[in-house]
Design an enzyme around this catalytic site. Structure first.
Site, PDB file in Angstrom:
ATOM      1  N   ASP A   1      12.342   0.325 -19.739  1.00 44.30           N
ATOM      2  CA  ASP A   1      12.759   1.197 -18.212  1.00 44.30           C
ATOM      3  C   ASP A   1      14.116   1.206 -17.783  1.00 44.30           C
ATOM      4  O   ASP A   1      14.219   2.445 -17.031  1.00 44.30           O
ATOM      5  CB  ASP A   1      11.591   0.030 -18.067  1.00 44.30           C
ATOM      6  CG  ASP A   1      10.935   1.170 -16.226  1.00 44.30           C
ATOM      7  OD1 ASP A   1      10.654   1.788 -15.979  1.00 44.30           O
ATOM      8  OD2 ASP A   1      12.018   0.764 -15.351  1.00 44.30           O
TER       9      ASP A   1
ATOM     10  N   HIS B   1       5.679  -3.688 -13.094  1.00 49.78           N
ATOM     11  CA  HIS B   1       7.265  -3.849 -13.913  1.00 49.78           C
ATOM     12  C   HIS B   1       7.992  -5.427 -14.037  1.00 49.78           C
ATOM     13  O   HIS B   1       7.439  -6.120 -12.859  1.00 49.78           O
ATOM     14  CB  HIS B   1       8.207  -3.094 -12.713  1.00 49.78           C
ATOM     15  CG  HIS B   1       9.757  -3.010 -13.615  1.00 49.78           C
ATOM     16  ND1 HIS B   1      10.182  -2.382 -14.488  1.00 49.78           N
ATOM     17  CD2 HIS B   1      10.861  -2.994 -12.475  1.00 49.78           C
ATOM     18  CE1 HIS B   1      11.375  -2.657 -14.771  1.00 49.78           C
ATOM     19  NE2 HIS B   1      11.624  -3.021 -13.352  1.00 49.78           N
TER      20      HIS B   1
ATOM     21  N   GLU C   1      20.496  27.975 -13.242  1.00 45.59           N
ATOM     22  CA  GLU C   1      20.613  28.398 -14.690  1.00 45.59           C
ATOM     23  C   GLU C   1      20.390  26.484 -14.789  1.00 45.59           C
ATOM     24  O   GLU C   1      20.548  26.650 -15.787  1.00 45.59           O
ATOM     25  CB  GLU C   1      22.030  29.023 -15.135  1.00 45.59           C
ATOM     26  CG  GLU C   1      22.088  30.225 -14.940  1.00 45.59           C
ATOM     27  CD  GLU C   1      20.729  30.783 -15.324  1.00 45.59           C
ATOM     28  OE1 GLU C   1      20.472  30.635 -16.342  1.00 45.59           O
ATOM     29  OE2 GLU C   1      19.737  32.086 -15.076  1.00 45.59           O
TER      30      GLU C   1
ATOM     31  N   TYR D   1       0.738  -1.617  -0.275  1.00 42.62           N
ATOM     32  CA  TYR D   1      -0.001   0.098  -0.077  1.00 42.62           C
ATOM     33  C   TYR D   1       0.885   1.249   0.471  1.00 42.62           C
ATOM     34  O   TYR D   1       0.286   1.769   0.403  1.00 42.62           O
ATOM     35  CB  TYR D   1      -0.955  -0.283   1.145  1.00 42.62           C
ATOM     36  CG  TYR D   1      -1.610   0.820   1.587  1.00 42.62           C
ATOM     37  CD1 TYR D   1      -3.105   0.989   0.294  1.00 42.62           C
ATOM     38  CD2 TYR D   1      -1.889   1.875   1.835  1.00 42.62           C
ATOM     39  CE1 TYR D   1      -4.324   1.749   0.138  1.00 42.62           C
ATOM     40  CE2 TYR D   1      -3.406   2.619   1.648  1.00 42.62           C
ATOM     41  CZ  TYR D   1      -4.307   2.258   0.859  1.00 42.62           C
ATOM     42  OH  TYR D   1      -5.279   3.443   0.872  1.00 42.62           O
TER      43      TYR D   1
ATOM     44  N   GLY E   1       2.098   6.798  -8.386  1.00 43.81           N
ATOM     45  CA  GLY E   1       0.794   6.963  -7.768  1.00 43.81           C
ATOM     46  C   GLY E   1      -0.034   7.830  -8.220  1.00 43.81           C
ATOM     47  O   GLY E   1      -0.828   7.501  -7.747  1.00 43.81           O
TER      48      GLY E   1
ATOM     49  N   ASP F   1      10.959  -3.602  -5.772  1.00 43.61           N
ATOM     50  CA  ASP F   1      11.999  -4.271  -6.786  1.00 43.61           C
ATOM     51  C   ASP F   1      12.293  -5.871  -6.452  1.00 43.61           C
ATOM     52  O   ASP F   1      11.923  -6.725  -6.518  1.00 43.61           O
ATOM     53  CB  ASP F   1      12.520  -4.077  -8.140  1.00 43.61           C
ATOM     54  CG  ASP F   1      11.599  -3.651  -9.307  1.00 43.61           C
ATOM     55  OD1 ASP F   1      10.131  -3.456  -9.287  1.00 43.61           O
ATOM     56  OD2 ASP F   1      12.051  -2.515  -9.919  1.00 43.61           O
TER      57      ASP F   1
END
Length: 330
Positions: free
Chosen positions: A191, A108, A227, A25, A134, A83
């Site tokens: 990815d 993923h 900058e 969660y 999310g 992961d």
């Protein structure tokens, strides 16, 4: 170009009689769980008992239980923990709860693609990967919108894995913007490469190198920060809105000419060759093995890098300047 699916291609009714178990969660998990529930689906949440996310899920009105209990009750299990936790959580809890005909889903493809999770042969394995954080997934849903997403099918036992994945994508709001079909391999490798070469590694290194170049030349660190870092958001927003052409249309002719004439000197043939090497390391599993072993060892070098980067001058100067801009905290 792969096929793109929209609302009319997805049938939310395919999930009406199923229980969806959301593992975690956190950043993605809270958004998936709330969007699915608001789409009229039954959602269970798996979290560590007594943890802050456990309490947050309970306060949000969800049935919260252990990962094994949720896997046993749910017929669709979506992995949304970080992961590095997937493989252990799967082996110790989720694998025991999966039943023939269930669907195991991912946002993923890392752990499937690199063999850290080997699902049983009697379950569907699919992926729905929203292309946003999310909190944005949740906000867009509440506004009646949704971000684009990727969908991939690794294992189609039921013959309906794609249809179920698209129903899930519709449940979280992504079929409004479009869901592009891909594969676990393509999603994972692009990815990782994008994160390393551009979105995180490339951009961070470019910002720091430019900042250091100006400071070493005697310019004020505060001016160098403005900058080389602060104004980056303005440029990214223009690119996000209308691509490179819109960004170039929006900046001055001087900036546009500097883009064309000096950009290729920064991203030169040596940099391109290094990018190809980074991609090779993603494709052949070198990076994955390095990251997996690093986590098994307790991540000492990763933690040291994190501390070192937090102490750099650009971070110290940036914090001081951002404290002067209270609107950034809104």
């Amino acid at each position: 170009m792969g096929r793109i699916y929209y609302d009319s291609d997805a049938d939310l009714g395919l999930l009406k009689d199923k229980s969806i178990g959301v593992m975690g969660y956190g950043s993605q998990g809270h958004a998936h769980a709330q969007n699915l529930r608001d789409s009229g689906l039954r959602v269970l949440v798996a979290e560590l008992e007594g943890s802050q996310p456990w309490q947050q899920a309970q306060e949000a009105g969800f049935q919260v239980a252990s990962a094994q209990e949720v896997a046993e009750e749910a017929s669709v299990v979506m992995m949304l923990v970080p992961d590095q936790l997937h493989a252990r959580l799967y082996r110790e809890s989720i694998e025991k709860g999966l039943k023939p005909g269930d669907t195991l889903m991912f946002a993923h493809g890392f752990n499937i693609h690199y063999g850290q999770i080997i699902p049983p042969a009697d379950v569907d394995v699919s992926m729905v990967a929203p292309k946003c954080p999310g909190h944005m997934l949740r906000r867009l849903y509440t506004e009646g919108l949704g971000p684009p997403a990727l969908v991939a099918i690794q294992q189609d036992v039921s013959g309906r894995a794609r249809e179920l994945a698209l129903a899930y994508a519709k449940g979280i709001g992504c079929t409004q913007a479009g869901v592009l079909e891909t594969t676990f391999a393509e999603e994972t490798e692009t990815d990782l490469f994008g994160e390393q070469a551009v979105l995180c590694g490339g951009v961070s290194a470019l910002i720091k190198a430019a900042f250091d170049t100006l400071v070493e030349a005697g310019y004020q660190p505060e001016v160098a920060y403005f900058e080389c870092m602060h104004e980056l958001k303005l440029i990214v927003d223009l690119i996000y809105q209308g691509g490179l052409s819109y960004m170039r249309y929006s900046v001055s002719d001087t900036a546009e000419y500097g883009d064309y004439s000096r950009g290729p000197r920064v991203i030169n043939d040596l940099v391109r060759e290094e990018m190809r090497q980074i991609l090779d390391e993603v494709q052949d599993g070198t990076f994955a093995r390095e990251w997996i072993l690093l986590n098994l060892a307790g991540r000492p070098s990763f933690n040291a890098m994190r501390r070192w980067e937090a102490e750099q001058e650009i971070e110290i100067v940036g914090k001081r300047l951002r404290d002067m801009m209270p609107w950034l905290k809104g």
